[in-house]
Design an enzyme around this catalytic site. Structure first.
Site, short mmCIF file in Angstrom:
data_model
loop_
_atom_site.label_atom_id
_atom_site.label_comp_id
_atom_site.label_asym_id
_atom_site.label_seq_id
_atom_site.Cartn_x
_atom_site.Cartn_y
_atom_site.Cartn_z
N TYR A 110 0.86 -1.19 0.00
CA TYR A 110 0.00 0.00 0.00
C TYR A 110 0.89 1.24 0.00
O TYR A 110 1.44 1.65 1.00
CB TYR A 110 -0.96 0.00 1.19
CG TYR A 110 -1.91 -1.20 1.22
CD1 TYR A 110 -2.17 -1.95 0.08
CD2 TYR A 110 -2.56 -1.56 2.39
CE1 TYR A 110 -3.02 -3.05 0.11
CE2 TYR A 110 -3.42 -2.66 2.44
CZ TYR A 110 -3.64 -3.39 1.29
OH TYR A 110 -4.48 -4.48 1.33
N SER A 258 -12.53 -5.30 1.25
CA SER A 258 -13.45 -4.46 0.46
C SER A 258 -14.90 -4.82 0.79
O SER A 258 -15.70 -5.06 -0.13
CB SER A 258 -13.19 -4.62 -1.04
OG SER A 258 -11.85 -4.29 -1.37
N1 LIG Z 1 -6.03 -8.65 0.72
C1 LIG Z 1 -6.29 -7.95 -0.34
O1 LIG Z 1 -5.97 -8.32 -1.47
C2 LIG Z 1 -7.00 -6.63 -0.18
C3 LIG Z 1 -7.51 -5.96 -1.31
C4 LIG Z 1 -8.18 -4.76 -1.11
C5 LIG Z 1 -8.35 -4.25 0.18
N2 LIG Z 1 -7.86 -4.93 1.25
C6 LIG Z 1 -8.04 -4.44 2.63
O2 LIG Z 1 -9.42 -4.17 2.83
C7 LIG Z 1 -9.59 -2.85 3.33
C8 LIG Z 1 -10.89 -2.25 2.85
O3 LIG Z 1 -10.97 -2.34 1.45
P1 LIG Z 1 -11.40 -1.17 0.46
O4 LIG Z 1 -10.94 0.14 0.92
O5 LIG Z 1 -11.00 -1.67 -0.88
O6 LIG Z 1 -12.98 -1.28 0.43
P2 LIG Z 1 -14.21 -0.94 1.38
O7 LIG Z 1 -13.83 -0.99 2.79
O8 LIG Z 1 -15.28 -1.79 0.85
O9 LIG Z 1 -14.55 0.53 0.92
C9 LIG Z 1 -13.80 1.65 1.28
C10 LIG Z 1 -14.48 2.85 0.67
O10 LIG Z 1 -15.80 2.93 1.21
C11 LIG Z 1 -16.10 4.25 1.60
N3 LIG Z 1 -16.94 4.13 2.81
C12 LIG Z 1 -16.59 3.62 4.02
N4 LIG Z 1 -17.62 3.66 4.88
C13 LIG Z 1 -18.64 4.22 4.19
C14 LIG Z 1 -19.97 4.54 4.55
N5 LIG Z 1 -20.45 4.29 5.75
N6 LIG Z 1 -20.77 5.10 3.59
C15 LIG Z 1 -20.30 5.36 2.33
N7 LIG Z 1 -19.03 5.09 1.95
C16 LIG Z 1 -18.22 4.52 2.87
C17 LIG Z 1 -14.77 4.88 1.90
O11 LIG Z 1 -14.84 6.25 1.59
P3 LIG Z 1 -14.72 7.37 2.75
O12 LIG Z 1 -13.27 7.52 2.99
O13 LIG Z 1 -15.37 8.54 2.11
O14 LIG Z 1 -15.46 6.84 3.93
C18 LIG Z 1 -13.79 4.14 1.01
O15 LIG Z 1 -13.52 4.84 -0.19
C19 LIG Z 1 -8.34 -2.12 2.83
O16 LIG Z 1 -8.06 -0.98 3.61
C20 LIG Z 1 -7.29 -3.17 2.94
O17 LIG Z 1 -6.80 -3.21 4.27
C21 LIG Z 1 -7.19 -6.12 1.07
#
Ligand SMILES: NC(=O)c1ccc[n+]([C@@H]2O[C@H](COP(=O)([O-])OP(=O)(O)OC[C@H]3O[C@@H](n4cnc5c(N)ncnc54)[C@H](OP(=O)(O)O)[C@@H]3O)[C@@H](O)[C@H]2O)c1
Length: 384
Positions: A110, A258
């Site tokens: 990241y 996600s």
């Molecule tokens: N292992 C892997 O391959 C892998 C891949 C991808 C991700 N990950 C991990 O999973 C974590 C989360 O994944 P992600 O960031 O891809 O997806 P996510 O948690 O599904 O979505 C994050 C997005 O959702 C928005 N959000 C959060 N709460 C919200 C709410 N209550 N209402 C509306 N929008 C909201 C956020 O924007 P705001 O900032 O505006 O709230 C952000 O842009 C990452 O930080 C990482 O640690 C792991």
């Protein structure tokens, strides 16, 4: 007053107020969705650890107790478009800790590196109080990702471990995940290497991302796995076929990444959303083209409709659905906003009946999803 113009106390107060406005009214008559205890009238969890319920990932020597929801740190400065400055991000991590979150997820890749550095700075002084997970396995040469290859060679796992420990400022990583499978390194060799790191006290637990059932069995036979971290949410349910049943059989926890489908299920993205060309991988994903988002918003509308009579938001429904699936599932939503943090953590208190789960699943399944979750290059790296 701090640099951003808001003191830490003001920040927390405003977060609590917004959180209260967003999602605190108890569920009203006639609805089966129920809140479990630990919620104050301000919308803040109360009691020990902020009152956030705990769950256990893994079993036996692989068991790790964490808050029911973790915090995905990636978007604090990587791949989720523009983001708050470092001081605000650190205050948000502290707010999460105050609210009872004990699991923080990051990775070498990241940034690369800058996310671990930020998390390390934010978690200074919290050693032993919270768990931080990180990941190895992508290939870097002079800080540049080699997209065509993965590297889970023992030498690279050890190198990433040392560097992650240094950037995070901790003596041990709570979970060290393989980020993507490496076709050139048998999983037995990977598991053996992590087992050695556990023996040496540098890693506490072993995790794997986006692997198939065969890989999990082979790895688990050498070093018991604490958690599988793969994509799972209402718009991507592939893990239900063989991965979740296997996790149940072997006593392995599951960490959906996600969990809001990269924000889409929260309802604030649409066909007009412009992703930051320099810092957002969603622009490379077929499911995030304007056409796909326009079509898929019908799914978000299903969540809005479901939540309207229950006093809960689309994001809370998406997270509560995961939490209601299994008691060993710990989603790690990411956010840059105190209001979203408060809203998301509230999901830990929402209970759906089996009939409600079915109603929700049937309504979502009736809508065809437009666009695949990954492009061909990314899809080739996942085993499911
Ligand atoms: N292992 C892997 O391959 C892998 C891949 C991808 C991700 N990950 C991990 O999973 C974590 C989360 O994944 P992600 O960031 O891809 O997806 P996510 O948690 O599904 O979505 C994050 C997005 O959702 C928005 N959000 C959060 N709460 C919200 C709410 N209550 N209402 C509306 N929008 C909201 C956020 O924007 P705001 O900032 O505006 O709230 C952000 O842009 C990452 O930080 C990482 O640690 C792991």
């Amino acid at each position: 007053m701090e640099k951003s113009g808001m003191s830490r106390r003001d920040f927390i107060k405003s977060a609590a107020l917004v959180g209260a406005m967003l999602g605190v009214s108890p569920v009203v008559g006639g609805c089966a969705a129920k809140l479990a205890g630990g919620e104050s009238s301000s919308g803040r969890h109360t009691g020990e650890n902020g009152g956030l319920p705990h769950r256990t990932l893994g079993t036996g020597s692989a068991a790790l107790e964490v808050s029911a929801l973790g915090f995905g740190c990636m978007g604090l400065n990587h791949h989720r478009s523009r983001h708050p400055d470092k001081n605000m991000a650190i205050r948000l991590v502290h707010e999460a800790i105050d609210r009872g979150v004990t699991l923080f997820d990051t990775a070498e890749s990241y940034g690369p590196y800058i996310n671990e550095e930020l998390v390390g700075e934010a978690l200074k002084g919290y050693a032993g109080k919270v768990s931080v997970s990180s990941k190895f396995g992508h290939k870097y040469v002079n800080g540049k990702r080699v997209m065509s290859e993965e590297d889970s060679s023992p030498a690279n796992i050890r190198k990433v471990c040392e560097e992650s420990l240094r950037r995070l400022g901790v003596e041990t990583l709570a979970i060290f995940y393989q980020h993507r499978a490496d076709p050139n390194t048998p999983i037995e060799v990977v598991a053996e290497t992590v087992k050695e790191l556990i023996r040496e006290g540098k890693v506490r637990h072993f995790g794997l991302c986006e692997v198939n059932a065969d890989t999990i069995r082979r790895a688990h036979a050498i070093q018991p796995v604490t958690a599988i971290q793969s994509e799972y949410h209402l718009m991507h349910r592939a893990v239900e076929k063989s991965i979740l049943p296997l996790c149940g059989e072997l006593g392995i926890g599951f960490v959906p990444y996600s969990p809001l489908n990269r924000g889409f299920l929260g309802g604030s993205l649409n066909e007009y959303t412009v992703f930051d060309a320099a810092n957002d991988n969603r622009q490379t994903l077929p499911r995030f083209t304007p056409e796909a988002m326009r079509a898929n918003l019908r799914i978000v509308e299903v969540l809005h409709a479901f939540g309207r009579t229950r006093g809960i938001t689309a994001a809370q429904i998406a997270l509560a659905w995961l939490l209601n699936k299994k008691p060993w599932i710990v989603p790690i939503p990411g956010t840059t906003k105190p209001a979203h943090l408060a809203e998301n953590l509230y999901a830990a208190d929402i209970r759906f009946t089996p009939a409600e789960m079915k109603e929700l699943e049937d309504a979502v399944a009736a809508i065809p999803i437009v666009g695949s979750r990954y492009n061909a290059e990314q899809e080739a790296k996942v085993q499911n």
